[in-house]
Scaffold this active site. Structure first.
Site, short mmCIF file in Angstrom:
data_model
loop_
_atom_site.label_atom_id
_atom_site.label_comp_id
_atom_site.label_asym_id
_atom_site.label_seq_id
_atom_site.Cartn_x
_atom_site.Cartn_y
_atom_site.Cartn_z
N ASP A 1 -0.50 -6.29 0.20
CA ASP A 1 0.67 -5.86 -0.55
C ASP A 1 1.81 -5.69 0.46
OD1 ASP A 1 2.46 -4.99 -2.47
OD2 ASP A 1 1.10 -3.53 -3.38
C1 BGC Z 1 4.01 -4.20 -5.22
C2 BGC Z 1 3.38 -5.54 -5.52
C3 BGC Z 1 4.43 -6.62 -5.45
C4 BGC Z 1 5.07 -6.59 -4.08
C5 BGC Z 1 6.14 -7.65 -3.88
C6 BGC Z 1 4.81 -4.23 -3.94
O1 BGC Z 1 5.54 -3.07 -3.84
O2 BGC Z 1 3.02 -3.22 -5.14
O3 BGC Z 1 2.78 -5.51 -6.77
O4 BGC Z 1 3.87 -7.86 -5.74
O5 BGC Z 1 5.67 -5.33 -3.89
O6 BGC Z 1 7.31 -7.33 -4.50
#
Ligand code: BGC
Length: 751
Positions: free
Chosen positions: A292
């Protein structure tokens, strides 16, 4: 700035050297050869397997080219971090990874997320079609709707130039106050896994990759970077991990995104247990694990424990998978074999999903929004749950004076906030709402329930009141024949709700309006469950969730009976928060940088299972949903054949209008103990004309009859009698039969 807060939380004190932040400092890529030249290369032979092609192309790659595949950048400028997005990325996008054009390996363009092609907020958002929330799609209990929605947003991703959509969120709704529940598939591992699995399959039908996320136990937002989850291993396999396992098996995602939180003391993105053992070894996952954004914390432990690709730099403190990884490989701290495996996994997924053979076009807006609007509308129409109806709905043409109160229902419908935010065609219906920084803004889609109702009820005089003043609203209610109160709860990534009460004095508003006019219907747009202290005083309630791009039309069609509601709750609505496993969200309100444990002592006893086990009466049970017609269930039979539990029954529409019903099979063990008195074993949505009936046959996945055994890594079915309950919700049994099931031991994949 959009991400100030997000970055602030995860990387407060890290002063990064400016040069390290220039994604554009990537080694110059060599130009791509012509298609003809490429076609003659051995790894471009489509007759070979994805694995064979991967091995062939790996042999051609330099260390730096492999390394390049493992390092992801944020696709949005972050000036406060002195970060400029890679030139080749799409502005305001989630991510970008350099490919190897000389070998026909495309760049990787990543967009969020599960309801459509999202944009980071800012001046040039992409305007795209939004599905209803993930929770709403789960409420359809219709895997085909899940697939169709996934296929539609995947097509938009492709047209927009993205070959990875960060969709596939299936964290179990274990904590009803989790601000991200709207992105997920509800509280039951089977329903959630099936629905999200089909959505992933739909996304990938466009020859792009979908993720499965967030792996694992990212079940609350409060302290998500700092919390540590503890749960009994077997209980985890039967709950959160089972939802992910079903979604993985059905959707076959090219990539899995590991989560921010720690599990058993170790970060999700460097957990040997989660990544190497559960995902790659036990389940046989062949694609790549991406972190993530901001969830990579090291080079050697992360790489050796199963992380294949760092995402979204500069969210992390360091570019761990750049030079430090090269150094680690040179020194043997990360083996050459593992390094090749990391790059190979990315390549495998790109071959396997057809990304390499079907390169995405340069991004454009060339989208048939009208057609896609109908796909999301169908989803919303099947997702809306009729919770209460004292003969008020559907609205009849004879109603002359209607009051619509609250939630900007004159102009639009609400959506959930955070990285998954899809921006609507034509701009936001209301501007300036919600937080100025991430996870804001609060976005209303310009699909007006009021206009959609006016078009359908030409003889009615419809008056709108914004609901800001309770007295004014109550006065209008008293002067009207019928009232529709639109109430909402905005939820968003990175923040949980403090409690399950409607915010902003809306409970008082509804109570006052209902007092003034008993003919009040409440239309809810919420991320998940809420409490309803006014329930007895209103005549009807519908749960419309966040209904997506055409939500206003969908709501109006359900209210007027053009569409017969058929959504069923994918979560339990508690009658009080005291009924929940924990009185408040652990660590709430969040204290910055404070580490804490979240102990899931309830194990796999999640949602309705918890309510059953503790004999709590919910406000509305899991699986609940009314219709404008009625159904009769009969001929329930259950038998075991070839070690499989088969169940059949009939459903008949005994009412006056056509409608869809969700037949649910629950299973209760009579001679053995599970984590709860019963589990959902199967379900089937049926579509019936008045008087019509249909025969349904379902097979129960054997894992839903078993207890997981950690030591032997097996699923063990105990010999004995089991009650098969045919039901229309977790608490409305229609018929039961008993069946004897022989003992059985299944492997970790349930075979
Ligand atoms: C989220 C993810 C997301 C990523 C990219 C993170 O803060 O938890 O679900 O895909 O950001 O934006």
């Amino acid at each position: 700035m959009t991400f100030t807060k997000k970055l602030g939380i995860i990387a407060v004190s890290c002063a990064l050297a400016a040069p390290a932040l220039m994604a554009t400092a990537q080694t110059q890529q060599q130009a791509a050869p012509s298609q003809k030249e490429l076609a003659s290369k051995s790894w471009m032979n489509t007759k070979l397997s994805a694995h064979e092609r991967t091995q062939l192309v790996l042999k051609e790659m330099t260390v730096d080219e492999k390394l390049g595949l493992l390092m992801g950048y944020f696709g949005t400028d972050a000036p406060w971090k002195n970060f400029t997005r890679p030139e080749e990325s799409y502005p305001q996008s989630a991510g970008f990874i350099y490919g190897v054009p000389r070998l026909g390996i495309p760049n990787i363009w990543q967009a969020d997320a599960g309801v459509g092609v999202a944009s980071q907020s800012g001046p040039n958002v992409r305007e795209r079609t939004a599905l209803p929330s993930g929770m709403a799609t789960a409420a359809t209990w219709n895997p085909q709707v899940g697939f169709d929605g996934g296929a539609m947003i995947g097509a938009e991703a492709r047209t927009s130039g993205f070959n990875v959509l960060l969709a596939g969120g299936v964290n179990l709704v274990r904590e009803p106050r989790n601000g991200r529940n709207f992105e997920y598939g509800g509280e039951d591992p089977y329903l959630a896994g099936v629905m999200v699995g089909h959505q992933i399959k739909g996304v990938q039908s466009n020859h792009i990759v979908s993720t499965l996320k967030h792996f694992a136990y990212n079940d609350q937002e409060t302290g998500r970077f700092n919390l540590n989850v503890n749960i009994d291993e077997a209980a985890g396999r039967m709950s959160d991990l089972l939802a992910l396992q079903f979604a993985y098996e059905i959707g076959n995602p090219g990539s899995v995104m590991c989560s921010y939180n720690r599990v058993y003391g170790v970060y999700g993105c460097e957990s040997d247990y989660l990544l190497n053992e559960v995902l790659k070894k036990d389940w046989g996952f062949k694609g790549w694990v991406m972190s993530d954004w901001g969830a990579t914390h090291s080079t050697v432990p992360a790489a050796n424990n199963g992380l294949d690709q760092q995402s979204g730099f500069p969210f992390d403190v360091s570019a761990y998978f750049k030079e430090p990884l090269k150094e680690a490989v040179t020194n043997g701290w990360v083996s050459q074999e593992r390094f090749d495996d990391m790059a190979g996994r990315v390549l495998f997924a790109l071959f396997d999903k057809g990304v390499i053979d079907n390169p995405v076009p340069k991004g454009s807006n060339n989208i048939d929004f009208k057609k896609h609007g109908l796909v999301t509308q169908k989803d919303a129409e099947e997702a809306i749950v009729l919770l209460k109806n004292d003969k008020l709905l559907p609205l009849t043409k004879s109603v002359k004076k209607i009051a619509i109160i609250g939630s900007h229902a004159n102009v639009g419908v609400l959506s959930g906030g955070g990285s998954s935010q899809v921006y609507p065609l034509g701009g936001m219906a209301v501007s300036g709402l919600g937080p100025k920084i991430f996870p804001g803004p609060m976005v209303y889609y310009p699909s007006s329930p009021m206009k959609a109702l006016e078009a359908r009820l030409p003889d009615a005089r419809i008056t709108f009141d914004e609901g800001a003043n309770v007295q004014t609203a109550a006065k209008l209610a008293a002067e009207s024949d019928l009232v529709l109160v639109f109430a909402n709860q905005w939820t968003a990534e990175s923040v949980d709700v403090a409690n399950l009460s409607l915010p902003d004095n809306q409970d008082a508003l509804i109570a006052a309006v209902a007092k003034a006019n008993k003919k009040t219907a409440v239309v809810l747009q919420t991320g998940g469950a809420i409490l309803m202290p006014w329930l007895n005083d209103v005549s009807a309630v519908i749960e419309a969730w966040y209904p997506g791009t055409n939500g206003g039309e969908a709501i109006a069609r359900v209210l007027t009976g053009e569409v017969n509601p058929s959504g069923h709750l994918p979560i339990t609505f508690p009658a009080a928060e005291a009924q929940l496993p924990r009185p408040k969200v652990d660590g709430y309100p969040e204290v910055k940088d404070q580490r804490f444990d979240v102990n899931y002592t309830e194990g796999a006893t999640v949602g309705y299972k918890w309510f059953d086990a503790h004999k709590h009466i919910p406000l509305f049970p899991f699986g609940y949903g009314l219709s404008y017609t009625d159904f009769e269930f009969s001929d329930l039979k259950a038998f075991v054949k070839n070690d499989q539990l088969n169940i059949s029954f009939r459903v008949k529409n005994i009412g006056a209008v056509a409608g869809k019903e969700v037949a649910q099979i629950y299973i209760a063990p009579l001679n053995t103990k599970w984590e709860a008195p019963k589990r959902l074993g199967a379900f089937q949505k049926v579509d019936l004309k008045p008087g019509e009936s249909t025969q349904v046959s379902v097979v129960v996945d054997p894992r839903l009859l078993a207890m997981y055994q950690s030591e032997s890594k097996t699923w063990k079915i105990a010999k004995g009698q089991y009650e098969i309950i045919l039901s229309r919700s977790a608490t409305e049994p229609q018929a039961t039969v008993k069946v004897g099931i022989p003992a059985q031991i299944l492997d970790v994949q349930g075979r």
